[in-house]
Write an enzyme that holds these catalytic residues in place. Structure first.
Site: not given
Ligand code: 6MZ
Length: 367
Positions: A18, A100, A230
């Site tokens: 992410h 993202t 999850e």
């Molecule tokens: C679920 C996750 C995550 O998209 O703003 N994100 N969603 N489980 C996880 N495991 C820990 N880790 C990250 O990157 C951040 C976003 O990615 C998702 C969440 O929606 C988080 O706000 P972007 O670039």
């Protein structure tokens, strides 16, 4: 240490990262200081939140809200994209699928589209390595340019990374917003967008809200990956597996019948070891489902999830797997190579990557 150096130099494929979870701590602190000076936040209140290491799943999502306050303006989105790609390239990730969530932020004059344009601008700005992220560039590429660990051959010493983008739908969003994201993904296909991800706090919302958008994405030829299991929501897990996404992320909390369904489906699983342990989604590494999937040859990919939030790197994830499950160099290399198979890359890119892995394997005499 020797093993860690070897893992850093090994070519790797990252399929579950992410963008906003992969920002360097130093960058977050710098941004927080700037906002502190403008009295938008109180720096001393956020510093320890950024630097904290062990977080529950709920705390992780609070941290993302803070990170988004720090990063969501166009120039910063461009900056973090460039840095994240260069960080992965520095540890010899040769193919990165970066995901993202396109964000609308009226206060900053940001639309989902302008957010993504800022991301793409970040890809253009990458200069520490050669980067390929569009169809056109791939077609123009000369084959066999980059070819070994560290990519030094034929007199060309620059590293190269292929980057493709996945647009994430956040579980907090409405169907309308999710549809906008899918349409945007289709418009940006020529800029390296290959798929859609569903992510966000797994305790929030219903995944079925987004089904029409996910089905539309699939009909239009986009690949789909879902954060699945999850938390132990068996009804949702079954529904997601029945949808037959091209991949799923995590797959931590599957009860026996869902586990059997997953195994039968052969859906590749993006495994994020450190993330699962840090968030206590899995109680300890020796009971992690990696072992069962690996031993039964179920398709799987080692991934980082959020290098910044969990202070990890893809090389570290391979080191964790090596130590916990007794994998040797040959097995680790094979794991990295297999990941190409499960990427959403076009045939031509996958072929180029496989040729590259073959060449490196020959040089390393891992046969
Ligand atoms: C679920 C996750 C995550 O998209 O703003 N994100 N969603 N489980 C996880 N495991 C820990 N880790 C990250 O990157 C951040 C976003 O990615 C998702 C969440 O929606 C988080 O706000 P972007 O670039």
């Amino acid at each position: 240490m020797e093993m860690m150096d070897w893992l850093v130099s090994m070519p790797k494929v990252e399929l579950h990262a992410h963008l906003n979870g992969s920002v360097r701590n130093s960058t977050l602190l710098e941004l927080a200081k700037e906002l502190g000076e403008k009295d938008i936040i109180v720096f001393s209140e956020v510093e320890h939140v950024i630097l904290k290491n062990d977080r529950s799943l709920a705390e992780v999502f609070k941290l993302f809200d803070l990170i988004h306050i720090l990063t969501t303006d166009h120039a910063t989105v461009t900056r973090i994209t460039k840095e994240v790609v260069e960080d992965f390239a520095a540890e010899n990730v040769v193919y990165l699928e970066l995901r993202t969530t396109p964000k609308r932020n009226d206060a900053r004059g940001m639309t989902k589209r302008s957010y993504m344009e800022a991301v793409i601008e970040g890809l253009r700005k990458v200069d520490a390595v050669d980067i390929d992220f569009t169809y056109t560039e791939v077609r123009l590429e000369k084959k066999g340019k980059s070819c070994e660990m560290g990519n030094e051959c034929d007199g060309i010493s620059r590293k190269k990374i292929h980057v493709r983008l996945l647009l994430s739908i956040d579980r907090r969003e409405t169907l309308e917003a999710a549809m906008e994201t899918v349409k945007l993904a289709l418009e940006l296909k020529d800029f390296g967008v290959v798929g859609i991800d569903l992510s966000g706090n797994p305790k929030v919302g219903e995944w079925t809200t987004f089904l029409p958008a996910l089905k539309f994405a699939r009909e239009q030829g986009l690949c789909v990956t879902l954060h699945c299991g999850e938390v132990p929501n068996q009804e949702e897990i079954h529904g997601m597996l029945d949808f037959l996404p091209e991949r799923i992320g995590h797959a931590c909390c599957l009860e026996e019948d869902a586990w059997t369904k997953l195994k039968m489906s052969k859906i590749p699983v993006e495994i994020c070891l450190t993330s699962n342990i840090r968030t206590n989604t899995i109680s300890s590494i020796d009971v992690h489902h990696f072992a069962d999937l690996y031993n039964t040859k179920h398709p799987l990919i080692l991934c980082t999830d959020d290098t910044g939030v969990f202070s990890t790197s893809l090389s570290k994830e391979y080191a964790v797997a090596a130590a916990a499950f007794g994998l040797g160099k040959k097995e680790l290399f094979q794991l990295a190579r297999n990941a190409v198979e499960f990427s959403f890359a076009q045939e031509q890119v996958a072929r180029e990557l496989k040729d590259f892995f073959d060449l490196v394997e020959e040089r390393l005499s891992l046969h």
